[in-house]
Motif scaffolding. Sequence first.
Motif, PDB file in Angstrom:
ATOM      1  N   CYS A 213      27.910  11.081  22.417  1.00 35.21           N
ATOM      2  CA  CYS A 213      27.942   9.616  22.371  1.00 35.21           C
ATOM      3  C   CYS A 213      26.799   9.138  23.262  1.00 35.21           C
ATOM      4  CB  CYS A 213      29.297   9.097  22.844  1.00 35.21           C
ATOM      5  SG  CYS A 213      30.648   9.480  21.711  1.00 35.21           S
ATOM      6  N   ASN A 214      25.644   8.982  22.672  1.00 33.43           N
ATOM      7  CA  ASN A 214      24.398   8.915  23.426  1.00 33.43           C
ATOM      8  C   ASN A 214      24.145   7.626  24.189  1.00 33.43           C
ATOM      9  OD1 ASN A 214      23.676  11.486  22.677  1.00 33.43           O
ATOM     10  ND2 ASN A 214      22.430  10.855  20.943  1.00 33.43           N
ATOM     11  N   CYS A 236      25.879  13.497  26.429  1.00 41.01           N
ATOM     12  CA  CYS A 236      25.745  12.041  26.423  1.00 41.01           C
ATOM     13  C   CYS A 236      24.485  11.690  27.215  1.00 41.01           C
ATOM     14  CB  CYS A 236      26.972  11.383  27.032  1.00 41.01           C
ATOM     15  SG  CYS A 236      28.509  11.756  26.144  1.00 41.01           S
ATOM     16  N   ASN A 259      24.455  16.374  30.392  1.00 39.57           N
ATOM     17  CA  ASN A 259      24.405  14.954  30.735  1.00 39.57           C
ATOM     18  C   ASN A 259      23.288  14.774  31.769  1.00 39.57           C
ATOM     19  OD1 ASN A 259      26.614  14.021  29.117  1.00 39.57           O
ATOM     20  ND2 ASN A 259      28.009  14.965  30.576  1.00 39.57           N
TER      21      ASN A 259
END
Length: 342
Positions: A213-214, A236, A259
């Motif tokens: 979920c960038n 992400c 991340n």
Amino acid sequence: MRIDRDVRSQEFGYRKIRALEIGKNVRTIGDRAFCECHQLRKVVFSEGLESVEGFIFQDSPMIPSISLPSTLVDIKDDSFFVGSDGILESFDVHPENPRYCSVDGVLFTKDMKTLIQYPQNKEADSYAVPDAVETISPDAFAYARKLNSISLPEGLRKIGSGAFEWCESLESISVPDGVEGIPSYAFFCCYSLGDVVLPKKLDYLGSESFCFCNRIKEFDIPPGFDQLDYAAIAGCESLERVTIPEGIRDVNNSALMDNPRIRSIRLPQSVTAIWEKAFSRCTGLEDINIPPDVYYVSDDAFQGCESLRRVYVEGDKLEDMYWVPEGAAVVRGRPPAPTGKK
């Protein structure tokens, strides 16, 4: 092709079928019965059909609509999930069907308590799930790439695995407090998802539930469960801050890997183990604490954390420090309190 007998699992898969008529003598269709029929464009179900198993049209993407007879009373999870490239635009259910109905082309149980399948190519950029819905079935909105907004009702209680995966345009989601947990792959590869509101308490946060979920920048994990599952919040690329609640004991395999923008992590005092690649390739991570009851840290938990400079080790249960990356200093004791500055 016309079929006048029950269909076994995978029986007609991979065939060059363009049109399909299920005759009145057919009572059941087995799982993946017509999988990868890439040329299949028209399907007719006759009255008499009673039961369909899962994924009967898996990877048969060219079907634009599906009409269901009054006699069909048993639909399994993912029965009409067609895969990533489907052009399905609508469902239509015979009005006398006692178990199921369609509203605006979306498939529901007759009582409207379960949303079974949203046609992934439906022409709409927003959708409000009806107030009566309590359950969203597995993969119900999967690959609905046109939707940038989905509104969930306050009465919602359960979300199925993969329910919103690959909703690439979805920008925000607010999950009502009554939802018991976020299952595996729930929001997997929702690349545009940036605003997430979760219930105040959860029973679980499944593996890869928010993976890739960038656009999420901040993620507050609700309390109520004791482990971060595999890649739950991994990959992400915009994530800058994550809050991990008290009660988490295990940071599992790859839970927060990839991340790159997180600079600091504070683990709750309840954590006792940090498993394989838990923070692997968090390339911007500069400091982290290891709570006093931690008895195990995998030797690759911080693999590729090239910016890590301070590891605050609060207890004495860890004798070997082979897992500390080169260039990072081990500081005994608790980390300093935050100053309030970013």
